[in-house]
Enzyme design. Structure first.
Site, mmCIF file in Angstrom:
data_model
loop_
_atom_site.group_PDB
_atom_site.id
_atom_site.type_symbol
_atom_site.label_atom_id
_atom_site.label_comp_id
_atom_site.label_asym_id
_atom_site.label_seq_id
_atom_site.Cartn_x
_atom_site.Cartn_y
_atom_site.Cartn_z
ATOM 1 N N ASP A 78 0.833 -1.206 0.000
ATOM 2 C CA ASP A 78 0.000 0.000 0.000
ATOM 3 C C ASP A 78 0.866 1.252 0.000
ATOM 4 O OD1 ASP A 78 -2.598 1.411 2.180
ATOM 5 O OD2 ASP A 78 -2.323 1.469 -0.007
ATOM 6 N N ASP B 175 -3.292 -2.981 -2.417
ATOM 7 C CA ASP B 175 -4.351 -1.969 -2.424
ATOM 8 C C ASP B 175 -4.232 -1.130 -3.709
ATOM 9 O OD1 ASP B 175 -5.262 0.948 -0.436
ATOM 10 O OD2 ASP B 175 -6.510 -0.457 -1.555
ATOM 11 N N ASN B 176 -5.325 -0.496 -4.111
ATOM 12 C CA ASN B 176 -5.334 0.532 -5.161
ATOM 13 C C ASN B 176 -4.948 0.055 -6.549
ATOM 14 O OD1 ASN B 176 -3.736 2.109 -2.548
ATOM 15 N ND2 ASN B 176 -5.791 2.740 -3.166
ATOM 16 N N LYS C 113 2.727 3.542 -5.669
ATOM 17 C CA LYS C 113 2.201 2.510 -6.568
ATOM 18 C C LYS C 113 3.239 2.012 -7.576
ATOM 19 C CE LYS C 113 -1.018 3.389 -3.949
ATOM 20 N NZ LYS C 113 -0.979 2.612 -2.684
ATOM 21 N N GLU D 39 -11.321 4.404 -0.774
ATOM 22 C CA GLU D 39 -11.762 4.724 0.598
ATOM 23 C C GLU D 39 -12.571 6.013 0.653
ATOM 24 O OE1 GLU D 39 -8.741 3.860 -0.298
ATOM 25 O OE2 GLU D 39 -7.215 5.260 0.299
HETATM 26 C C1 LIG Z 1 -5.141 10.097 -8.718
HETATM 27 C C2 LIG Z 1 -5.297 9.614 -7.275
HETATM 28 C C3 LIG Z 1 -4.463 10.120 -6.280
HETATM 29 C C4 LIG Z 1 -4.602 9.679 -4.969
HETATM 30 C C5 LIG Z 1 -5.576 8.736 -4.690
HETATM 31 C C6 LIG Z 1 -5.766 8.282 -3.327
HETATM 32 C C7 LIG Z 1 -4.892 7.183 -2.809
HETATM 33 C C8 LIG Z 1 -5.551 6.125 -2.178
HETATM 34 C C9 LIG Z 1 -4.772 5.123 -1.572
HETATM 35 O O1 LIG Z 1 -5.374 4.070 -0.950
HETATM 36 C C10 LIG Z 1 -3.385 5.166 -1.612
HETATM 37 O O2 LIG Z 1 -2.698 4.144 -1.002
HETATM 38 C C11 LIG Z 1 -2.748 6.237 -2.252
HETATM 39 C C12 LIG Z 1 -1.270 6.354 -2.294
HETATM 40 O O3 LIG Z 1 -0.738 7.114 -3.084
HETATM 41 N N1 LIG Z 1 -0.582 5.654 -1.411
HETATM 42 C C13 LIG Z 1 0.836 5.813 -1.320
HETATM 43 C C14 LIG Z 1 1.238 5.549 0.114
HETATM 44 C C15 LIG Z 1 2.404 5.955 0.568
HETATM 45 C C16 LIG Z 1 2.794 5.720 2.007
HETATM 46 O O4 LIG Z 1 3.866 4.766 2.048
HETATM 47 C C17 LIG Z 1 5.101 5.426 2.311
HETATM 48 N N2 LIG Z 1 6.045 4.911 1.313
HETATM 49 C C18 LIG Z 1 5.979 5.082 -0.016
HETATM 50 N N3 LIG Z 1 6.953 4.402 -0.630
HETATM 51 C C19 LIG Z 1 7.676 3.798 0.338
HETATM 52 C C20 LIG Z 1 8.809 2.949 0.332
HETATM 53 N N4 LIG Z 1 9.408 2.610 -0.813
HETATM 54 N N5 LIG Z 1 9.279 2.491 1.510
HETATM 55 C C21 LIG Z 1 8.666 2.833 2.650
HETATM 56 N N6 LIG Z 1 7.578 3.630 2.734
HETATM 57 C C22 LIG Z 1 7.092 4.112 1.582
HETATM 58 C C23 LIG Z 1 4.815 6.904 2.196
HETATM 59 O O5 LIG Z 1 5.662 7.638 3.051
HETATM 60 C C24 LIG Z 1 3.368 6.957 2.641
HETATM 61 O O6 LIG Z 1 3.232 6.867 4.034
HETATM 62 C C25 LIG Z 1 -3.510 7.241 -2.857
HETATM 63 C C26 LIG Z 1 -6.405 8.235 -5.675
HETATM 64 C C27 LIG Z 1 -6.268 8.688 -6.975
HETATM 65 MG MG LIG Z 2 -3.976 2.555 -0.434
#
Ligand SMILES: Cc1ccc(Cc2cc(O)c(O)c(C(=O)NC/C=C/[C@H]3O[C@@H](n4cnc5c(N)ncnc54)[C@H](O)[C@@H]3O)c2)cc1
Ligand SMILES: [Mg+2]
Length: 206
Positions: free
Chosen positions: A133, A161-162, A136, A191
């Site tokens: 999660d 997820d997603n 992406k 969500e």
């Molecule tokens: C167009 C659009 C935009 C946004 C949404 C909405 C939407 C709905 C969702 O359920 C989503 O999960 C997301 C989403 O982008 N999630 C990314 C979540 C990252 C978290 O993980 C952390 N992280 C990221 N890469 C790493 C990594 N390598 N090692 C360790 N931690 C990492 C970050 O520090 C964050 O804590 C977005 C829907 C549609």
């Molecule tokens: Mg998510």
């Protein structure tokens, strides 16, 4: 969100923490937690797998960490990776409020750096369940990395997820066409919205 948990949830009661976050995100401020609808699918997979070892990629504020850890057997271990220190600090407090510190190991750092160290640092042979999660575009490289590091065994479950929104096209393409996985899509919604999204559950065949 943390203030809402500390105000409305009961210490040591994971379900009340989950409820407080969902309420806050519906009423006050949307946040990218897996949420309650997809969260129920997550719960059913965790219950079915009954994992001894779980890896979560992307802790964020700890919502799914709490959901998963609250369903784990007593000797089980959940390792969750988060490279943003601010999110990690919040997540630690959310996990503590739920009373789940003993089941959860939150590691501050990037998945790419820590996946290769799982054996030496945490004595983990393989993961029974992985919840993806985080960003992406990291789902596919990290899945390949887990394969290379021998962290998946015959029967390990990946739950992502997603896969529709924001979407993980390269991951879906790989996992659905690879002879080494058997995948199943669970249709749901992004969500706190009516937008379509879903979880992809994949079994590693070895
Ligand atoms: C167009 C659009 C935009 C946004 C949404 C909405 C939407 C709905 C969702 O359920 C989503 O999960 C997301 C989403 O982008 N999630 C990314 C979540 C990252 C978290 O993980 C952390 N992280 C990221 N890469 C790493 C990594 N390598 N090692 C360790 N931690 C990492 C970050 O520090 C964050 O804590 C977005 C829907 C549609
Ligand atoms: Mg998510």
């Amino acid at each position: 969100m943390l203030a809402a948990v500390q105000k409305n949830a009961t210490r040591g009661d994971p379900r009340s923490v989950v409820k407080a976050i969902d309420q806050f995100c519906r009423q006050k401020e949307w946040a990218m937690n897996v949420g309650d609808e997809k969260g129920c699918i997550l719960d059913s997979v965790v219950t079915e797998v009954n994992p001894a070892t779980v890896l979560e990629l992307g802790t964020y504020c700890g919502y799914s960490t709490v959901r998963i850890a609250s369903l784990l057997p007593s000797n089980a271990k959940l390792i969750t990776l988060e490279f943003n220190p601010d999110y990690a600090a919040i997540a630690r407090q959310v996990i503590a409020w739920a009373g789940l510190e003993d089941k959860v190991q939150l590691v501050e750092g990037a998945s790419g750096d820590w996946i290769p160290k799982m054996k030496e640092k945490f004595g983990i042979e393989t993961f029974d369940l992985v919840f993806l999660d985080h960003w992406k575009d990291r789902y596919l490289p990290d899945t390949k990395l887990m394969e290379e590091c021998g962290l998946l065994r015959k029967g390990s479950i990946l739950l992502a997820d997603n896969v529709i929104c924001p979407g993980t096209p390269d991951y879906l393409e790989y996992i659905r066409n690879s002879p080494r996985y058997k995948s199943q899509y669970f249709k749901s919604h992004l969500e706190y919205t009516k937008v379509e999204d879903g979880l992809e559950k994949s079994v590693f065949l070895g």
